[in-house]
Write a protein that holds these residues in place. Sequence first.
Motif, PDB file in Angstrom:
ATOM      1  N   ILE A  99       0.838  -1.207   0.000  1.00 39.50           N
ATOM      2  CA  ILE A  99       0.000   0.000   0.000  1.00 39.50           C
ATOM      3  C   ILE A  99       0.868   1.249   0.000  1.00 39.50           C
ATOM      4  O   ILE A  99       1.776   1.388   0.838  1.00 39.50           O
ATOM      5  N   VAL A 100       0.599   2.143  -0.912  1.00 32.69           N
ATOM      6  CA  VAL A 100       1.214   3.472  -0.921  1.00 32.69           C
ATOM      7  C   VAL A 100       0.237   4.455  -0.300  1.00 32.69           C
ATOM      8  O   VAL A 100      -0.938   4.496  -0.679  1.00 32.69           O
ATOM      9  N   VAL A 101       0.719   5.239   0.666  1.00 33.88           N
ATOM     10  CA  VAL A 101      -0.089   6.315   1.241  1.00 33.88           C
ATOM     11  C   VAL A 101       0.609   7.631   0.923  1.00 33.88           C
ATOM     12  O   VAL A 101       1.640   7.959   1.530  1.00 33.88           O
ATOM     13  N   ALA A 102       0.092   8.361  -0.046  1.00 34.42           N
ATOM     14  CA  ALA A 102       0.628   9.678  -0.371  1.00 34.42           C
ATOM     15  C   ALA A 102       0.078  10.676   0.645  1.00 34.42           C
ATOM     16  O   ALA A 102      -1.109  10.687   0.932  1.00 34.42           O
ATOM     17  N   GLY A 103       0.961  11.494   1.203  1.00 39.37           N
ATOM     18  CA  GLY A 103       0.545  12.355   2.311  1.00 39.37           C
ATOM     19  C   GLY A 103       0.481  11.579   3.609  1.00 39.37           C
ATOM     20  O   GLY A 103      -0.191  11.979   4.555  1.00 39.37           O
ATOM     21  N   GLY A 104       1.207  10.473   3.678  1.00 39.63           N
ATOM     22  CA  GLY A 104       1.128   9.590   4.836  1.00 39.63           C
ATOM     23  C   GLY A 104       1.770  10.124   6.098  1.00 39.63           C
ATOM     24  O   GLY A 104       1.589   9.543   7.167  1.00 39.63           O
ATOM     25  N   ALA A 118       6.114  14.875   0.877  1.00 44.65           N
ATOM     26  CA  ALA A 118       7.121  15.931   0.719  1.00 44.65           C
ATOM     27  C   ALA A 118       7.751  16.300   2.051  1.00 44.65           C
ATOM     28  O   ALA A 118       8.719  17.058   2.094  1.00 44.65           O
ATOM     29  N   LEU A 119       7.185  15.780   3.159  1.00 43.96           N
ATOM     30  CA  LEU A 119       7.665  16.035   4.519  1.00 43.96           C
ATOM     31  C   LEU A 119       7.693  17.527   4.850  1.00 43.96           C
ATOM     32  O   LEU A 119       8.612  18.013   5.533  1.00 43.96           O
ATOM     33  N   LYS A 120       6.680  18.235   4.388  1.00 41.57           N
ATOM     34  CA  LYS A 120       6.529  19.656   4.704  1.00 41.57           C
ATOM     35  C   LYS A 120       6.462  19.874   6.212  1.00 41.57           C
ATOM     36  O   LYS A 120       6.919  20.890   6.733  1.00 41.57           O
ATOM     37  N   PHE A 121       5.876  18.911   6.919  1.00 41.78           N
ATOM     38  CA  PHE A 121       5.728  19.027   8.365  1.00 41.78           C
ATOM     39  C   PHE A 121       6.714  18.124   9.112  1.00 41.78           C
ATOM     40  O   PHE A 121       6.582  17.910  10.315  1.00 41.78           O
ATOM     41  N   LEU A 137       9.788   4.954   3.529  1.00 43.33           N
ATOM     42  CA  LEU A 137       9.502   6.389   3.468  1.00 43.33           C
ATOM     43  C   LEU A 137      10.205   7.004   2.268  1.00 43.33           C
ATOM     44  O   LEU A 137      11.434   6.956   2.158  1.00 43.33           O
ATOM     45  N   GLU A 138       9.414   7.578   1.369  1.00 41.10           N
ATOM     46  CA  GLU A 138       9.945   8.219   0.172  1.00 41.10           C
ATOM     47  C   GLU A 138       9.612   9.712   0.216  1.00 41.10           C
ATOM     48  O   GLU A 138       8.446  10.088   0.190  1.00 41.10           O
ATOM     49  N   LYS A 139      10.653  10.543   0.317  1.00 39.32           N
ATOM     50  CA  LYS A 139      10.434  11.992   0.281  1.00 39.32           C
ATOM     51  C   LYS A 139      10.256  12.408  -1.175  1.00 39.32           C
ATOM     52  O   LYS A 139      11.226  12.471  -1.946  1.00 39.32           O
ATOM     53  N   VAL A 140       9.005  12.671  -1.537  1.00 37.43           N
ATOM     54  CA  VAL A 140       8.657  12.925  -2.940  1.00 37.43           C
ATOM     55  C   VAL A 140       7.644  14.050  -3.020  1.00 37.43           C
ATOM     56  O   VAL A 140       6.687  14.097  -2.239  1.00 37.43           O
ATOM     57  N   ASP A 141       7.858  14.950  -3.955  1.00 37.04           N
ATOM     58  CA  ASP A 141       6.869  15.961  -4.311  1.00 37.04           C
ATOM     59  C   ASP A 141       5.987  15.342  -5.396  1.00 37.04           C
ATOM     60  O   ASP A 141       6.483  15.004  -6.483  1.00 37.04           O
ATOM     61  N   ARG A 158       8.364  12.106 -12.649  1.00 36.99           N
ATOM     62  CA  ARG A 158       9.429  11.114 -12.687  1.00 36.99           C
ATOM     63  C   ARG A 158       9.618  10.443 -11.327  1.00 36.99           C
ATOM     64  O   ARG A 158       9.762   9.226 -11.229  1.00 36.99           O
ATOM     65  N   SER A 159       9.600  11.240 -10.265  1.00 35.43           N
ATOM     66  CA  SER A 159       9.773  10.676  -8.917  1.00 35.43           C
ATOM     67  C   SER A 159       8.606   9.774  -8.538  1.00 35.43           C
ATOM     68  O   SER A 159       8.789   8.703  -7.953  1.00 35.43           O
ATOM     69  N   VAL A 160       7.392  10.216  -8.868  1.00 35.29           N
ATOM     70  CA  VAL A 160       6.201   9.420  -8.551  1.00 35.29           C
ATOM     71  C   VAL A 160       6.227   8.092  -9.292  1.00 35.29           C
ATOM     72  O   VAL A 160       6.015   7.017  -8.706  1.00 35.29           O
ATOM     73  N   SER A 161       6.488   8.138 -10.580  1.00 30.99           N
ATOM     74  CA  SER A 161       6.478   6.903 -11.379  1.00 30.99           C
ATOM     75  C   SER A 161       7.599   5.960 -10.948  1.00 30.99           C
ATOM     76  O   SER A 161       7.432   4.734 -10.953  1.00 30.99           O
ATOM     77  N   ASP A 162       8.740   6.527 -10.531  1.00 27.94           N
ATOM     78  CA  ASP A 162       9.848   5.692 -10.064  1.00 27.94           C
ATOM     79  C   ASP A 162       9.464   4.915  -8.804  1.00 27.94           C
ATOM     80  O   ASP A 162       9.746   3.712  -8.689  1.00 27.94           O
TER      81      ASP A 162
END
Length: 320
Positions: free
Chosen positions: A5-10, A33-36, A50-54, A59-63
Amino acid sequence: MKRRIVVAGGAGFVGRQLVRKLLDRHLVCVVDALKFGNRFGESESTNIVLEKVDIRDWRSVSDVMERFRPEVIINLAAIHFIPECERDPVHAEEVNVLGTMNLVRACPAGARFVFASSGAVYHPDSAPHDEAISAVEPADVYGMTKLHAEHYVRYFAKQRGLQGAIVRLFNVVGPGETSPHILPEIVHQLKAGKTRIRLGNVWPQRDYIHVEDAAEGFRRVALYGDIPAGETKLVNLGTGKQYSVSMILDELRSLTALPIEVEHDASRARAVDRPFLQASIARIQADFGWSPRQNITTALADLWRNPDFAPSLVEQLRNR
């Protein structure tokens, strides 16, 4: 059955609670993106990819998707503080729409894609809001971005044979907030020793859902219920009850025994503010077996006992 499971904004407000609910039985990749910041405990972090991704970066998302190959993707990532969306609508559109489009396009074939939309897509003057019959007419930039993203979820689910789910989330309350919404604002002022608190509008009524109930709602939509490939289910996620800020203040007076008074502060009043927001929740109860377990009193008590605000939120509240 253990799922990937991928949770974006997790790492966000609802995301952290959702990830905690999934960790014991599933393989979880947090895309954020770990803004917080990374607010997971050490033991939790060791069990999370944990993937720090915008999510605006295709490209980062698809990777990440190619490497992790998720069976379920839950997109909670968004700019959701309405004043922030109004100040920078282009940024809100990029994150909320382009980011969602990147995630759903990168989904492996046959995956379930769960999108966190919002009750803000509904017409501001009609309540309760029913998925089948209520008018859809956002009153602010945030609502428009969420409605725009919903269209892409439906389109790509059909085009790519995904199991689509759109969850229109209502106002979340409880420990762990990341944005200066009105309830964190109130609690922060009270914790700072102020009983005469400065607020903007106190008349709007909202459907407040405990963060734990919100996380459980997303868990159930992600893992249960039948969604045929290529189709998208739409559900509300709220409590079916609404409260004004004045009513919330009465609850807090009872909870804290403080003589709370309100001073109107025009600088804190939103230029765009809907009068009503209340979910009809019959569909999520029927399709996914979810019902709220917490009420507003419990939510406020948990928030008061342990606010657990993101450090950046505490700094914002101090400077207001």
